[in-house]
Motif scaffolding. Structure first.
Motif, short mmCIF file in Angstrom:
data_model
loop_
_atom_site.label_atom_id
_atom_site.label_comp_id
_atom_site.label_asym_id
_atom_site.label_seq_id
_atom_site.Cartn_x
_atom_site.Cartn_y
_atom_site.Cartn_z
N GLN A 1 7.67 -19.16 66.39
CA GLN A 1 6.10 -18.80 65.33
C GLN A 1 5.77 -19.72 64.07
O GLN A 1 5.57 -19.15 63.75
CB GLN A 1 6.47 -16.78 65.56
CG GLN A 1 4.85 -16.41 64.34
CD GLN A 1 4.25 -16.62 65.13
OE1 GLN A 1 3.66 -16.11 66.73
NE2 GLN A 1 2.98 -16.62 64.42
N LEU A 4 4.06 -22.55 65.05
CA LEU A 4 2.41 -22.34 65.37
C LEU A 4 1.87 -22.03 63.86
O LEU A 4 0.79 -22.61 63.34
CB LEU A 4 2.50 -21.19 65.91
CG LEU A 4 2.97 -21.33 67.58
CD1 LEU A 4 2.55 -19.28 68.51
CD2 LEU A 4 2.17 -22.33 68.13
N ASP A 8 -0.79 -25.10 62.25
CA ASP A 8 -2.05 -24.22 62.11
C ASP A 8 -2.35 -24.36 60.47
O ASP A 8 -4.04 -24.16 60.42
CB ASP A 8 -1.76 -22.89 62.93
CG ASP A 8 -1.91 -22.05 63.69
OD1 ASP A 8 -2.26 -23.40 64.49
OD2 ASP A 8 -1.66 -20.52 63.64
N ILE A 24 6.35 -21.70 78.00
CA ILE A 24 5.30 -21.05 78.08
C ILE A 24 4.70 -21.18 76.85
O ILE A 24 3.94 -21.15 76.10
CB ILE A 24 4.82 -19.93 78.79
CG1 ILE A 24 3.31 -19.56 78.73
CG2 ILE A 24 5.80 -18.40 78.57
CD1 ILE A 24 2.93 -18.16 79.61
N GLU A 25 5.69 -20.62 76.15
CA GLU A 25 5.68 -20.29 74.48
C GLU A 25 5.96 -21.98 74.01
O GLU A 25 5.00 -22.10 73.13
CB GLU A 25 7.35 -20.03 73.99
CG GLU A 25 7.11 -18.47 74.30
CD GLU A 25 8.57 -17.82 73.85
OE1 GLU A 25 8.90 -16.58 74.18
OE2 GLU A 25 9.93 -18.86 73.48
N GLU A 27 4.56 -24.32 75.53
CA GLU A 27 3.42 -24.98 76.21
C GLU A 27 2.07 -24.11 74.77
O GLU A 27 1.26 -24.95 75.08
CB GLU A 27 2.52 -24.33 77.32
CG GLU A 27 3.53 -24.90 78.10
CD GLU A 27 3.58 -24.47 79.79
OE1 GLU A 27 2.93 -23.54 80.33
OE2 GLU A 27 3.89 -25.11 80.89
N THR A 28 1.88 -23.07 74.67
CA THR A 28 1.77 -22.30 73.88
C THR A 28 1.34 -23.19 71.85
O THR A 28 0.56 -23.85 71.53
CB THR A 28 1.71 -21.21 72.97
OG1 THR A 28 1.99 -20.33 74.55
CG2 THR A 28 1.15 -20.63 72.13
N VAL A 29 2.48 -23.65 71.82
CA VAL A 29 2.70 -24.38 70.26
C VAL A 29 2.21 -25.92 70.74
O VAL A 29 1.78 -26.42 69.62
CB VAL A 29 4.18 -25.24 70.50
CG1 VAL A 29 4.54 -25.59 69.28
CG2 VAL A 29 5.26 -23.93 70.26
N LYS A 30 1.82 -26.66 71.82
CA LYS A 30 1.40 -27.60 72.58
C LYS A 30 -0.33 -27.25 72.06
O LYS A 30 -0.79 -28.21 72.09
CB LYS A 30 1.57 -28.35 73.80
CG LYS A 30 0.62 -29.56 74.42
CD LYS A 30 1.16 -30.55 75.66
CE LYS A 30 0.83 -31.77 75.94
NZ LYS A 30 1.18 -32.32 76.83
N GLN A 31 -0.75 -26.86 72.37
CA GLN A 31 -2.41 -26.50 72.63
C GLN A 31 -2.41 -26.03 70.54
O GLN A 31 -3.48 -26.63 70.35
CB GLN A 31 -2.42 -24.83 73.17
CG GLN A 31 -2.17 -24.67 74.00
CD GLN A 31 -2.55 -23.40 75.08
OE1 GLN A 31 -2.38 -22.65 74.31
NE2 GLN A 31 -2.21 -23.83 76.10
N HIS A 32 -1.65 -26.14 69.89
CA HIS A 32 -2.04 -25.63 68.30
C HIS A 32 -1.62 -26.83 67.92
O HIS A 32 -1.90 -27.27 66.56
CB HIS A 32 -1.64 -25.20 67.61
CG HIS A 32 -1.42 -23.01 68.17
ND1 HIS A 32 -1.74 -22.53 67.26
CD2 HIS A 32 -1.42 -23.09 69.19
CE1 HIS A 32 -2.41 -21.47 67.50
NE2 HIS A 32 -1.53 -21.44 69.14
#
Length: 264
Positions: A1, A4, A8, A24-25, A27-32
């Motif tokens: 978190q 992220l 951001d 999956i967590e 992968e979320t970091v990569k999106q940001h």
């Protein structure tokens, strides 16, 4: 978190290992991350001996690489599926990423994994590298500090590399040899035999300090260099970390069965 939030806010990010509890967590970091630099502190991938082993492999010092082995004190969970479902933190995640990250640096991506768990909690993880190299992680369920149990071996068709305790790397070049003819293991000349790089503790210099031997300095330095130069990281990068997490989750699910690794 926290990663992220930092991304951001427009910041570059250095993360300690493990980078997440689940793939999956991450992968979320990569999106940001957008165009920001992220480096994960897989210190064993940054060790001086890891850099030297990579250099030797790139220079074809052992010929065609066939196998990689790692020996490390770490336990293997009995029910890997439950670990993932319940979001449990494991010794395999906290410490197993150390030898795994070294193997990913020198071996590259992995196509499939097979885990065999011993009744006492230790085990072996077989890694089928995309290059055709076969890797074996020997995880010994051991929780003390009474003996040294960190070793790596890289075997090729023209030589080998061994690493003991992260402080000694040996490049085994072999000697001219004929059965019933060779009489000395130390023939004349300097073009055969082993070459050794080893920590020297006689002087109070930086390179023999654990912060440097273990790769901790290098991981931070590498992150800073990437930020200052604008270069995209490779070692410890987001793609590198995702590969480590894919292997980790596949190994938990294996239960003695071959698990292919998906990159969709």
């Amino acid at each position: 978190q926290l990663a992220l939030e930092a991304l951001d806010a427009g910041l570059h990010v250095w993360m300690e290992k493990p980078p997440a509890m689940r793939l999956i967590e991450l992968e979320t970091v990569k999106q940001h991350m957008l165009n920001k630099v992220i480096v994960v502190g897989f210190k064993k991938a940054f060790m001086p001996v890891a850099a030297k082993a990579s250099e030797l492999l790139q220079n074809n010092a052992v010929g065609k690489l066939a196998t990689i082995s790692a020996e490390y004190p770490c336990s293997v969970p009995e029910d890997g599926a439950a670990v993932l479902a319940n979001g449990e933190f494991t010794d395999w995640l906290g410490n197993g990423v150390h030898p795994l990250s070294f193997m990913v640096r020198v071996g590259g991506s992995v196509n499939a994994v097979i885990t065999h768990r011993a009744p006492n909690g230790g085990g072996a993880v077989i890694l089928e590298f995309a290059s055709g190299v076969l890797g074996v992680m020997h995880l010994g369920a051991w929780g003390g500090y009474s003996s040294a149990t960190e070793r790596y071996s890289l075997i090729g068709d023209q030589g080998a590399i061994t690493i003991d305790n992260t402080t000694r790397l040996s490049w085994h070049r072999g000697i001219p040899f004929e059965y019933s003819q060779t009489t000395s293991f130390a023939p004349p000349g300097i073009d055969s035999g082993a070459v050794v790089w080893e920590v020297q503790n006689r002087l109070a210099t930086l390179e023999n300090n654990s912060l440097f031997v273990q790769g901790i300095y290098e991981e931070i330095s590498y992150f800073c260099e990437c930020v200052l130069s604008g270069a995209a990281p490779e070692i410890g990068s987001m793609d590198f970390a995702l590969e480590v997490m894919r292997i980790y989750e596949a190994a938990l699910l294996s239960q003695g069965e071959r698990v292919s690794i998906s990159r969709q």
